[in-house]
Design a protein around this motif. Structure first.
Motif, PDB file in Angstrom:
ATOM      1  N   THR A 590       1.151  -0.980   0.136  1.00 29.07           N
ATOM      2  CA  THR A 590       0.047  -0.148  -0.034  1.00 29.07           C
ATOM      3  C   THR A 590       1.215   1.144  -0.102  1.00 29.07           C
ATOM      4  O   THR A 590       0.412   2.093  -0.782  1.00 29.07           O
ATOM      5  N   ALA A 591       1.518   0.843   0.874  1.00 24.63           N
ATOM      6  CA  ALA A 591       2.445   2.318   1.269  1.00 24.63           C
ATOM      7  C   ALA A 591       3.358   2.901  -0.360  1.00 24.63           C
ATOM      8  O   ALA A 591       3.651   3.705  -0.891  1.00 24.63           O
ATOM      9  N   THR A 592       3.698   1.485  -0.780  1.00 19.66           N
ATOM     10  CA  THR A 592       4.488   1.550  -2.346  1.00 19.66           C
ATOM     11  C   THR A 592       3.090   2.166  -3.112  1.00 19.66           C
ATOM     12  O   THR A 592       3.889   3.277  -4.401  1.00 19.66           O
ATOM     13  N   VAL A 593       2.432   1.644  -3.510  1.00 16.36           N
ATOM     14  CA  VAL A 593       1.284   2.259  -4.318  1.00 16.36           C
ATOM     15  C   VAL A 593       1.329   4.158  -4.065  1.00 16.36           C
ATOM     16  O   VAL A 593       1.042   4.724  -5.041  1.00 16.36           O
ATOM     17  N   VAL A 594       1.181   4.002  -2.735  1.00 20.40           N
ATOM     18  CA  VAL A 594       0.962   5.626  -2.685  1.00 20.40           C
ATOM     19  C   VAL A 594       2.182   6.581  -3.440  1.00 20.40           C
ATOM     20  O   VAL A 594       2.379   7.883  -3.829  1.00 20.40           O
ATOM     21  N   LEU A 595       3.629   5.798  -2.891  1.00  9.83           N
ATOM     22  CA  LEU A 595       4.955   6.243  -3.642  1.00  9.83           C
ATOM     23  C   LEU A 595       4.917   6.772  -5.218  1.00  9.83           C
ATOM     24  O   LEU A 595       5.534   8.058  -5.228  1.00  9.83           O
ATOM     25  N   ASN A 596       3.774   5.904  -5.419  1.00 14.68           N
ATOM     26  CA  ASN A 596       3.993   6.142  -6.779  1.00 14.68           C
ATOM     27  C   ASN A 596       3.368   6.988  -7.267  1.00 14.68           C
ATOM     28  O   ASN A 596       3.083   7.687  -8.458  1.00 14.68           O
ATOM     29  N   LEU A 597       2.460   6.920  -6.843  1.00 20.00           N
ATOM     30  CA  LEU A 597       0.810   8.309  -7.233  1.00 20.00           C
ATOM     31  C   LEU A 597       1.437   9.507  -6.805  1.00 20.00           C
ATOM     32  O   LEU A 597       1.148  10.622  -7.567  1.00 20.00           O
ATOM     33  N   ILE A 598       2.241   9.533  -5.532  1.00 22.07           N
ATOM     34  CA  ILE A 598       2.631  10.860  -5.669  1.00 22.07           C
ATOM     35  C   ILE A 598       4.029  11.565  -6.627  1.00 22.07           C
ATOM     36  O   ILE A 598       4.197  12.912  -6.991  1.00 22.07           O
ATOM     37  N   PHE A 599       4.553  10.518  -6.818  1.00 23.88           N
ATOM     38  CA  PHE A 599       6.214  11.566  -8.477  1.00 23.88           C
ATOM     39  C   PHE A 599       5.893  10.456  -9.395  1.00 23.88           C
ATOM     40  O   PHE A 599       7.028  10.066  -9.971  1.00 23.88           O
ATOM     41  N   ARG A 600       4.326  10.517  -9.659  1.00 20.17           N
ATOM     42  CA  ARG A 600       4.383   9.680 -10.674  1.00 20.17           C
ATOM     43  C   ARG A 600       4.184  10.545 -12.322  1.00 20.17           C
ATOM     44  O   ARG A 600       4.958  10.590 -13.635  1.00 20.17           O
TER      45      ARG A 600
END
Length: 600
Positions: A590-600
């Protein structure tokens, strides 16, 4: 570079601690189990930090900084796509097989699951890979020492040529690693890796903070860089901004699946750290603890590369001299020379690509940034952090090599029934041989301007096909020994053929490919690596299935504990949430998905 007394004191104190840990660990390295697997008595949190630190070597600190300068923030895909999912998978699903089977190495698991020939092929290719991995770390350390001119004065006083500094640095680093592994074995390496992890964080977190201040923070960095540098996903939408030169399929399949799972799930260099844990639960939590740390590593190893390229006149990004000071939010101009032109160590002339253009030496992005910002005292901390990363990379490769050589080559094919003390002696001699071979491998790295490109190429040849073998072996009971061996050989051969027929754009045929003739060019070396991995994995996977369907599998009674469908399921673990592997795995994803969204 002139180091003060404080800087030399920090470096000396670090070396004292490193050797001291080796001496203390030697007291408990009295048997093969102690030397090769640390007695399987290490706590989960220590194994977790060692698991991540074994990967936090030169290829991570220097190589990822170089990739950040060369490819931009999309380098974070090596973490958020190319590491975390695989680390969760091995912790939740695969560690029960590794740890529960009591195998002493990954190749030994292949013997138990398949046969001797599959084990032998994997052991030989893995041994070569670990030597190259350690050589990369040695090369990066020697290049750093030479570039920073740390030993110029002592060599001049002795009347020795300055060119010998490179060779002296390689031999000195090799000697230090040899001492503490020869004495303490895996336990000495693990506790040194924990020390090295904290040193790396302490050395590079301030560097990132100072660098971001110089360029006006994240927004100033974005404004200073060419399009595509600061967007992990959006920059891949157009060819002009796609720094990696890889489409979404090549990235997801090549890096996110094949290379990622191939490394984190089958590479004994990291798996060995989890196998040293003091229980099955601790072994499963080891890669999950490491994953929680891993997702934040890009902020201390990739950002220095972005900051360095923002202050450099790159061929596709012209710059000017910087202003004296920069206020927060203000855009900084560029400073020619933070990342220098790569020089041929033999001729002393700039290295040129196929267009006749000079190549930037991206490997010097992080070291040069360190010199730019750190004052006396802090330079010692930063330099020690770099030394720690190199030592960690070397030690990880050598400890994996001595275990595989002793049990999967020497004991299996040279002397089967010797005493435990004999194998302990062989392991120590294998350490000596592994260090010597790593020294030779260090000189190969000079042909690449980004050591991470070289590392991923090696992994595409070795880890990509063997991942298909492990995947089928653990989750398809019909897989046979003949299928595994022929499939593994086919995958490795396919990787070699694909490498020989393709070449990155602007590169010359040779070590980087095209030695059989150029039938296709890739936009970057990393793109070529991803597709080599995809072809190697696909060939191994399909050939293994085809041959297995034509040959006789092992009886099911011999596969209990080795195949998922024939292994009793682990009882649901109780206790606090942070002790449950499945819950930890969900949190990490879940945390990895959030990081990908932030720096997309």
């Amino acid at each position: 570079m002139h180091l003060g007394a404080v800087d030399w004191g920090v470096i000396a104190l670090y070396l004292v601690f490193v050797l001291g840990i080796g001496i203390v660990s030697a007291r408990r390295a009295k048997s093969g189990n102690d030397f090769f697997l640390a007695g399987r008595a290490i706590p989960a949190w220590v194994c977790g930090l060692a698991f991540i630190s074994a990967n936090l070597g030169a290829q991570e600190v220097i190589g990822m900084g170089a990739s950040g300068a060369k490819y931009g923030i999309s380098t974070a895909h090596f973490y958020w796509i190319g590491a975390i999912p695989a680390m969760v998978f091995i912790g939740v699903f695969m560690m029960p097989f590794y740890y529960g089977s009591k195998a002493r190495s990954a190749p030994e698991y292949l013997r138990m699951r398949f046969d001797e020939k599959t084990r032998a092929l994997n052991a030989l290719t893995f041994a070569v890979m670990t030597i190259l991995n350690s050589g990369i770390s040695m090369y990066a350390l020697a290049k750093l020492i030479q570039t920073l001119h740390v030993f110029d004065a002592p060599f001049a006083a002795l009347g020795l040529p300055q060119a010998w500094i490179f060779h002296g640095a390689i031999l000195t680093s090799a000697a230090v690693v040899l001492v503490y592994i020869y004495m303490g074995g895996l336990r000495g390496a693990i506790y040194n890796e924990v020390l090295q992890f904290f040193l790396i964080v302490a050395g590079f977190a301030p560097l990132v903070w100072l660098g971001l201040r110089q360029v006006g923070g994240w927004h100033g960095l974005q404004a200073s860089l060419a399009p595509g540098y600061t967007h992990a996903w959006a920059g891949m939408a157009h060819a002009t901004t796609n720094r990696l030169g890889v489409d979404w399929f090549g990235l997801s399949m090549g890096l996110g699946f094949v290379l990622s799972f191939g490394y984190w799930c089958t590479d004994f260099l990291v798996v060995q750290r989890a196998m040293a844990a003091n229980s099955m639960s601790a072994a499963r939590r080891t890669p999950l603890i490491a994953a929680g740390v891993k997702m934040f590593i890009p902020f201390i190893v990739i950002l220095p590369g972005l900051i360095a390229i923002a202050l450099t006149s790159a061929p596709d990004h012209p710059g000017q001299a910087p202003a004296a000071a920069v206020a927060p939010g203000q855009i900084v101009h560029h400073d020619p020379g933070v990342i220098p032109i790569k020089i041929d160590p033999t001729s002393g002339k700039p290295m040129l690509d196929a267009r006749g253009q000079p190549q930037l030496d991206y490997d010097l992005a992080t070291p040069n940034l360190l010199l730019r910002y750190f004052p006396i005292g802090m330079v010692g901390v930063g330099l020690t952090a770099l030394l720690a990363s190199f030592m960690s990379g070397m030690a990880g490769g050598v400890t994996a090599f001595n275990t595989v050589f002793t049990y999967d080559i020497y004991q299996a094919y040279i002397r089967r029934d010797a005493s435990d003390g004999h194998y302990l002696t062989v392991g120590r001699l294998a350490t000596l041989f592994g260090i010597a071979a790593s020294v030779a491998a260090a000189y190969l790295c000079s042909q690449f301007n980004n050591i991470n490109d070289f590392l991923q190429l090696v992994m595409a040849f070795v880890n990509a096909p063997v991942f298909a073998t492990f995947l089928l072996g653990m989750f398809w009971k019909r897989t046979t020994g003949h299928g595994a061996f022929i499939g593994l050989a086919a995958g490795t051969l396919t990787a070699a053929i694909h490498h020989g027929l393709t070449l990155p754009v602007n590169d010359l045929p040779g070590l980087k490919g095209g030695w059989l003739g150029v039938t296709h060019t890739y936009a970057s070396e990393m793109a070529q690596n991803f597709w080599i991995a995809i072809w190697a994995w696909g060939a191994c996977f399909l050939v293994t299935i085809a041959v297995s369907l034509m040959t006789k599998p092992k009886p099911e009674g011999e596969l209990t504990g080795l195949v998922y469908s024939l292994t009793p399921k682990i009882v649901h673990e109780t206790g606090p949430w942070y002790m449950r592997p499945v819950i930890l795995g969900v949190i990490m994803l879940t945390a990895t998905v959030v990081l990908n969204l932030i720096f997309r």
